[in-house]
Design a protein around this motif. Structure first.
Motif, PDB file in Angstrom:
ATOM      1  N   HIS A  10       0.852  -1.187   0.000  1.00 56.48           N
ATOM      2  CA  HIS A  10       0.000   0.000   0.000  1.00 56.48           C
ATOM      3  C   HIS A  10       0.891   1.241   0.000  1.00 56.48           C
ATOM      4  O   HIS A  10       1.787   1.376   0.823  1.00 56.48           O
ATOM      5  CB  HIS A  10      -0.912   0.002   1.220  1.00 56.48           C
ATOM      6  CG  HIS A  10      -1.804  -1.204   1.293  1.00 56.48           C
ATOM      7  ND1 HIS A  10      -2.825  -1.414   0.396  1.00 56.48           N
ATOM      8  CD2 HIS A  10      -1.786  -2.269   2.124  1.00 56.48           C
ATOM      9  CE1 HIS A  10      -3.421  -2.561   0.691  1.00 56.48           C
ATOM     10  NE2 HIS A  10      -2.814  -3.100   1.721  1.00 56.48           N
ATOM     11  N   THR A  12       1.563   4.438   1.096  1.00 58.37           N
ATOM     12  CA  THR A  12       1.200   5.405   2.117  1.00 58.37           C
ATOM     13  C   THR A  12       2.430   6.228   2.454  1.00 58.37           C
ATOM     14  O   THR A  12       3.559   5.721   2.419  1.00 58.37           O
ATOM     15  CB  THR A  12       0.687   4.711   3.387  1.00 58.37           C
ATOM     16  OG1 THR A  12       1.727   3.871   3.907  1.00 58.37           O
ATOM     17  CG2 THR A  12      -0.540   3.865   3.086  1.00 58.37           C
ATOM     18  N   PRO A  13       2.261   7.499   2.783  1.00 56.03           N
ATOM     19  CA  PRO A  13       3.418   8.354   3.058  1.00 56.03           C
ATOM     20  C   PRO A  13       4.337   7.795   4.140  1.00 56.03           C
ATOM     21  O   PRO A  13       5.562   7.935   4.063  1.00 56.03           O
ATOM     22  CB  PRO A  13       2.777   9.680   3.496  1.00 56.03           C
ATOM     23  CG  PRO A  13       1.443   9.692   2.849  1.00 56.03           C
ATOM     24  CD  PRO A  13       0.995   8.253   2.836  1.00 56.03           C
ATOM     25  N   GLY A  35       1.104   8.580  -2.009  1.00 57.28           N
ATOM     26  CA  GLY A  35      -0.084   8.489  -1.185  1.00 57.28           C
ATOM     27  C   GLY A  35      -0.494   9.765  -0.506  1.00 57.28           C
ATOM     28  O   GLY A  35      -1.397   9.760   0.332  1.00 57.28           O
ATOM     29  N   LEU A  36       0.148  10.888  -0.860  1.00 58.20           N
ATOM     30  CA  LEU A  36      -0.239  12.160  -0.264  1.00 58.20           C
ATOM     31  C   LEU A  36      -1.598  12.615  -0.812  1.00 58.20           C
ATOM     32  O   LEU A  36      -2.039  12.155  -1.874  1.00 58.20           O
ATOM     33  CB  LEU A  36       0.823  13.221  -0.567  1.00 58.20           C
ATOM     34  CG  LEU A  36       2.158  13.038   0.154  1.00 58.20           C
ATOM     35  CD1 LEU A  36       3.174  14.022  -0.382  1.00 58.20           C
ATOM     36  CD2 LEU A  36       1.990  13.235   1.663  1.00 58.20           C
ATOM     37  N   PRO A  37      -2.285  13.536  -0.119  1.00 50.11           N
ATOM     38  CA  PRO A  37      -3.625  13.931  -0.554  1.00 50.11           C
ATOM     39  C   PRO A  37      -3.708  14.430  -1.993  1.00 50.11           C
ATOM     40  O   PRO A  37      -4.704  14.197  -2.670  1.00 50.11           O
ATOM     41  CB  PRO A  37      -3.991  15.047   0.442  1.00 50.11           C
ATOM     42  CG  PRO A  37      -3.237  14.694   1.672  1.00 50.11           C
ATOM     43  CD  PRO A  37      -1.930  14.128   1.187  1.00 50.11           C
ATOM     44  N   GLY A  39      -1.871  13.418  -4.455  1.00 53.00           N
ATOM     45  CA  GLY A  39      -1.493  12.370  -5.396  1.00 53.00           C
ATOM     46  C   GLY A  39      -0.114  12.548  -5.972  1.00 53.00           C
ATOM     47  O   GLY A  39       0.733  11.673  -5.874  1.00 53.00           O
ATOM     48  N   THR A 289       5.320  10.531  -8.080  1.00 55.48           N
ATOM     49  CA  THR A 289       4.817  11.706  -7.355  1.00 55.48           C
ATOM     50  C   THR A 289       5.249  13.035  -7.977  1.00 55.48           C
ATOM     51  O   THR A 289       4.969  14.095  -7.431  1.00 55.48           O
ATOM     52  CB  THR A 289       5.257  11.666  -5.881  1.00 55.48           C
ATOM     53  OG1 THR A 289       6.660  11.400  -5.795  1.00 55.48           O
ATOM     54  CG2 THR A 289       4.488  10.605  -5.118  1.00 55.48           C
ATOM     55  N   ALA A 307      -6.974  11.214  -6.862  1.00 63.64           N
ATOM     56  CA  ALA A 307      -6.712  11.188  -5.426  1.00 63.64           C
ATOM     57  C   ALA A 307      -7.983  10.936  -4.634  1.00 63.64           C
ATOM     58  O   ALA A 307      -7.987  10.189  -3.652  1.00 63.64           O
ATOM     59  CB  ALA A 307      -6.069  12.505  -4.988  1.00 63.64           C
ATOM     60  N   ALA A 310      -9.058   7.256  -5.206  1.00 70.35           N
ATOM     61  CA  ALA A 310      -8.156   6.303  -4.565  1.00 70.35           C
ATOM     62  C   ALA A 310      -8.183   6.413  -3.044  1.00 70.35           C
ATOM     63  O   ALA A 310      -7.525   5.625  -2.359  1.00 70.35           O
ATOM     64  CB  ALA A 310      -6.719   6.534  -5.069  1.00 70.35           C
ATOM     65  N   TRP A 312      -7.046   8.956  -1.292  1.00 77.41           N
ATOM     66  CA  TRP A 312      -5.957   9.746  -0.734  1.00 77.41           C
ATOM     67  C   TRP A 312      -6.474  11.086  -0.223  1.00 77.41           C
ATOM     68  O   TRP A 312      -5.877  11.699   0.650  1.00 77.41           O
ATOM     69  CB  TRP A 312      -4.882  10.002  -1.791  1.00 77.41           C
ATOM     70  CG  TRP A 312      -4.243   8.754  -2.322  1.00 77.41           C
ATOM     71  CD1 TRP A 312      -4.090   7.576  -1.654  1.00 77.41           C
ATOM     72  CD2 TRP A 312      -3.701   8.565  -3.613  1.00 77.41           C
ATOM     73  NE1 TRP A 312      -3.472   6.663  -2.467  1.00 77.41           N
ATOM     74  CE2 TRP A 312      -3.218   7.244  -3.683  1.00 77.41           C
ATOM     75  CE3 TRP A 312      -3.570   9.389  -4.746  1.00 77.41           C
ATOM     76  CZ2 TRP A 312      -2.612   6.716  -4.815  1.00 77.41           C
ATOM     77  CZ3 TRP A 312      -2.975   8.876  -5.868  1.00 77.41           C
ATOM     78  CH2 TRP A 312      -2.500   7.556  -5.910  1.00 77.41           C
ATOM     79  N   ARG A 313      -7.564  11.561  -0.823  1.00 77.75           N
ATOM     80  CA  ARG A 313      -8.084  12.892  -0.463  1.00 77.75           C
ATOM     81  C   ARG A 313      -9.599  12.827  -0.372  1.00 77.75           C
ATOM     82  O   ARG A 313     -10.263  12.315  -1.273  1.00 77.75           O
ATOM     83  CB  ARG A 313      -7.687  13.916  -1.549  1.00 77.75           C
ATOM     84  CG  ARG A 313      -8.156  15.345  -1.255  1.00 77.75           C
ATOM     85  CD  ARG A 313      -7.591  16.295  -2.292  1.00 77.75           C
ATOM     86  NE  ARG A 313      -8.213  16.117  -3.597  1.00 77.75           N
ATOM     87  CZ  ARG A 313      -9.299  16.786  -4.010  1.00 77.75           C
ATOM     88  NH1 ARG A 313      -9.879  17.652  -3.212  1.00 77.75           N
ATOM     89  NH2 ARG A 313      -9.791  16.578  -5.218  1.00 77.75           N
TER      90      ARG A 313
END
Length: 318
Positions: A10, A12-13, A35-37, A39, A289, A307, A310, A312-313
């Motif tokens: 996964h 993730t940050p 994985g940041l908000p 994308g 990224t 995002a 997915a 992420w946001r």
């Protein structure tokens, strides 16, 4: 030596070390953990050249370049990538390759633009797209924040020392031959493993020269067949095993033209937007990224939708 960790299932940050994925672009912070908000961050292409394959000749004056950069920032670009020498390859798709420039000619093109951008857009990191150490130095002195070397230090490894001296991140891209004369036929044992190995060596060379933050770019379209480009795109997450941020630049490339048309009859660059966006989505979902593009607003909108879809946001209320 770099380790070879298993890519986490996964993105993730928290899975990626901030000391390698959060770039210090000479005072500008750029968090490039997957994985940041948002994308991914968008790097807007600003070619101040007369002969680039898509936008050559549009932004050759300082005034036009500043207008275009300002527009891209308003559309959501996080970085402006300034290029003064085209890397358009010789071959059946684009005809004659780009004319080689001396470092002096390249500096004359980019330095006044970067100086103006640093004045008009002080909060925006500026990348210099060059492989010449003299050009990198002049651009950094003028206010650039990153160096984007499309040869991955193959031709001038001393470019790494220049980036290190200014505390600038360095983007290393996989390519073959000299820009403007890229070979179109090369036999890879395994294109993903081969490209990753070359990028690993470039990262090690850059860090040995003192560069703190290095970004890797698989070089979509440079010395690879359309099938090889697509294989690299699908395997973007494997490049994260290098433990460095991954940049992709698929914008309106000839492979996109071949996908939308055929190898012998590709659609022209003006009709490759949606294919470019689709390829970008695949790369970002697999952990890229930084996205280098001619088309900032459509790419930003794609990333926002991606995002949210997915997870992420979250979508804002109201």
């Amino acid at each position: 030596m770099l380790s070879t960790p298993v890519v986490p299932p996964h993105l993730t940050p928290e899975a990626f070390p901030a000391e390698r994925f959060v770039l210090d672009c000479r005072g500008h912070r750029l968090d490039c953990r997957p994985g940041l908000p948002q994308g991914a961050h968008v790097m807007g292409i600003l070619n101040v050249t007369p002969d680039s394959f898509y936008d050559g000749g549009r932004y050759t004056t300082v005034e036009a370049a500043v207008r275009r950069a300002t527009e891209m920032v308003s559309e959501g670009a996080a970085v402006i990538d300034v290029g003064g020498a085209s890397s358009r390859p010789r071959g059946t798709v684009y005809g004659e390759g780009a004319r080689p420039l001396s470092p002096e000619e390249e500096i004359d093109r980019v330095r006044p633009v970067i100086e103006a951008l640093a004045e008009h857009l002080p909060g925006v990191p500026i990348s210099i797209d060059t492989y010449h150490p003299e050009v990198a130095r002049a651009a950094l002195e003028a206010g650039a924040s990153l160096v984007n070397d499309i040869t991955g230090l193959r031709l001038f490894p001393e470019t790494a020392a220049v980036a290190a001296a200014f505390g600038a991140p360095l983007i290393v891209m996989h390519s073959l031959g000299r820009p403007g004369a890229m070979p179109h036929a090369h036999t890879y044992t395994d294109v993903v493993a081969d490209v990753a190995g070359v990028l690993r060596a470039a990262v090690e060379r850059a860090e040995a020269a003192g560069v703190r933050h290095v970004v890797v770019d698989p070089g979509f379209g440079f010395g690879k067949t359309p099938e090889e480009n697509l294989r690299l795109l699908e395997a973007t997450d494997r490049l994260l095993a290098l433990e460095r941020p991954v940049l992709v630049g698929v914008s309106r490339k000839s492979t996109i033209g071949a996908v939308l048309g055929t190898k012998t009859d590709p659609v022209p660059p003006s009709e490759r937007l949606f294919g470019s966006l689709g390829a970008t989505a695949v790369a970002v979902l697999r952990g890229a990224t930084l996205v280098r593009t001619h088309d900032v607003r459509p790419t930003v909108e794609l990333l926002r939708g991606l995002a949210a879809a997915a997870g992420w946001r979250a979508v804002a209320d109201g």
